[in-house]
Design an enzyme around this catalytic site. Sequence first.
Site, PDB file in Angstrom:
ATOM      1  N   GLY A  30       0.839  -1.195   0.000  1.00 34.78           N
ATOM      2  CA  GLY A  30       0.000   0.000   0.000  1.00 34.78           C
ATOM      3  C   GLY A  30       0.868   1.236   0.000  1.00 34.78           C
ATOM      4  N   ALA A  31       0.220   2.379  -0.203  1.00 38.74           N
ATOM      5  CA  ALA A  31       0.952   3.644  -0.234  1.00 38.74           C
ATOM      6  C   ALA A  31       0.101   4.735   0.375  1.00 38.74           C
ATOM      7  CB  ALA A  31       1.335   3.999  -1.674  1.00 38.74           C
ATOM      8  N   ASP A  59      -6.675   9.748  12.862  1.00 31.47           N
ATOM      9  CA  ASP A  59      -6.849   9.421  11.439  1.00 31.47           C
ATOM     10  C   ASP A  59      -7.403   8.016  11.265  1.00 31.47           C
ATOM     11  OD1 ASP A  59      -6.793   9.787   8.694  1.00 31.47           O
ATOM     12  OD2 ASP A  59      -4.716   9.113   8.492  1.00 31.47           O
TER      13      ASP A  59
END
Length: 813
Positions: free
Chosen positions: A530-531, A647
Amino acid sequence: MVALLLFPMLLQLLSPTCAQTQKNITLGSTLAPQGPASSWLSPSGDFAFGFRPVEGNTSFYLIAVWFNKISDKTVVWYAKNTDQDPSIVEVPSDSFLQLTNDGALSLKDRSGQEGWNPQVTGVAYASMRDTGNFVLLGADGTTKWQTFDMPSDTILPTQVIPCNKTRNKSLRARLDIDDYSSGRFLLDVQTDGNLALYLVAVPSGSKYQQYWSTDTTGNGSELVFSETGKVYFALTDGTQINISSDAGIGSMADYFHRATLDPDGVFRQYVYPKKANAGILGGETWTALSMQPQNICHAIVSDVGSGVCGFNSYCTFDGTRNQIASCQCPPWYKFFDEQKKYKGCKQDFQPHSCDLEEATALAQFELRPIYGVDWPLSDYEKYEPIGQDDCGRLCVIECFCAMAVYNQSTSTCWKKKLPLSNGNMADYVQRTVLLKVPSSNSSQFMISTSSNKWKRNRKHWVLGSSLILGTSILVNFALISIFLFGTYCRITTKKNIPLSQASSKSQLPLKTFTYKELEKATAGFHEILGAGASGVVYKGQLEDELKTNIAVKTIHKLQPETEKEFMVEVETIGQTFHKNLVRLLGFCNERAERLLVYEFMTNGPLNRLLFDNSRPHWNTRVHIALGVARGFLYLHDECSKQIIHCDIKPQNILLDDNLVAKISDFGLAKLLLTNQTRTKTGIRGTRGYVAPEWFKNIGISTKVDVYSFGVILLELVCCRRNVELEVVDEEQTIVTYWANDCYRSGRIDLLVEGDDEAIYDIKKVERFVTVALWCLQEDPSMRPNMLKVTQMLDGAVAIPSPPDPCSFISSLP
């Protein structure tokens, strides 16, 4: 020509296999385990009576009744010896069962020695009926004996169990799925008119403790499985108490039904589709419609016996729809028998010898915290008030103590000794278990022994010991100090910035990796998982004995902000340990390289599971929601400093191979000091999940995470993203608006339309939606804290109707 046509029909009539499907079984008929005829079938072929091999055991057979048309041939009745000896009848392969010419059903071996008979005579014929009842009848058609009167662990439609006169009118669970020996649980239709579930002793069957009942009285009551698929307890006054339900998923013509007292002590009603791929609930398998009790792990707390699981183990749900209880061992313990986990666990280390001096015990043993698990009623000593350090010390130095349990809110300490009983994993458990295990400097679970108080006490204990022992400890301490100092020097010479502050605050020793080590582990940073905005996550594998899979997060474009995120992540997650938080294994801080090394999560992020084409099971989503809530409860209330994640979103919730939810990505997290409840910071998080106060000039608190959790909870319920632009009905675009509208109009069912599992559990769906709406209140003070959220989700407290949330939706610009 006619003769040629009739000849195959004649052969078929004479075939021994076909002959077993006749309605009446005549005198002289014989079955053999390995012969041409090993069973008698019902007219439709749905059920069979005869010899049933036991899976994994070729030495003997059961005399049983089973579902004949399904792949696993589920057994619903099996013969036991006598009322006084309710052990199963083990049939050698050379035996035979015969309905003798003198009117008896008799099991004999090759020598003619009788091994079992149902103690009836004057039988004229037998019948294996399509209800699953095998019956012996007299010449006038009266029933002499039937399996419905001698239930094992299962009842079937049309079966009735009246008030118990003898033990065999009760249901007794098996010991295990493939072990038909009498197990540890009993469903008893009592003479006083009460239907009750009991934990019982093995093998005697002596009742320990009732853990569920209808709380009814009156002679003549009976347990009924109606021909329409409804299981209820009928009282003499005509009252029917529903035990389970057909859930309205189809007629009896479409499904096989059974209700079984399973080996884990839960009475479940199951259905199985009669036609391939016709099951509404999916697949050719047994699916539980309902169960009693709802939570077996919480239902049993017994003064005697081990509880749901064996001694020194604990109970947890497997996360599937059928909610099978799973038994686990605590760290440093192992099962006596992996195949028979009900036998419990034992210490996988040398126990604490009572000959040890205090200082030696402190050197040889340490404590590991376990969260969300408890072993009630196993304590033998209590201290109050007391600090956690002193609580742990008192356990470490005493040979009888296997663990201590500490309640932070009441400053109470309980010491427990083996065997531990009633172990369960519970969302509501707020106490910390301190498990005593052999000391290990590399332990990731070790409670910090570097606190000043602990050090001062250890100094006094060492001085109070013998001179020889004291000298030994001082020498060891000096050697360890030299090693740690050398390690520190090696680390700091490789780093551009110091991490000593972060690591000193951490209770968990983090491994320092070199850049070359991680480059090799990831095969040159080849496979991307993932990024994000600050970097990329790669899959890797350590060169240790276990070939541990890891996830390596690289921090790109090293700037003050990304440097700060790196430090926050190390400091925050480095001092935490919880089953619902992703574990940080180590880091690399070499020159300009910043990398974080995490445990690898097999099933990836939640959004991949939740928003895929196939909807995950409702119980899986419930399991995930409770896990995320439990993780937040730990961050907000159980850490030494409160941690605000800031977040939270589906991409930052990862799932392991058992679909256990783990919160990740603490790069934007904020730490609150002990005397802080709010902090000022710039806007953080992801649009759609951030709380309204982010857009106002006010401090933020843990309630911003509560708001984000409310959004995720609705996404888990509805299996859709917070904002869906491509929807037919414009009112459904934003899930928070839509859920509120459905709640106010009394149409919660619209949120889970087409989800049969959730529709069946609609009360829990409503509970989860109600909790989510409380979490989404615009005023932070109106939102519950995570302790209250977990209690409401678990059904432990009543939930009032939430106020209509403000129309502010953070998903919009």
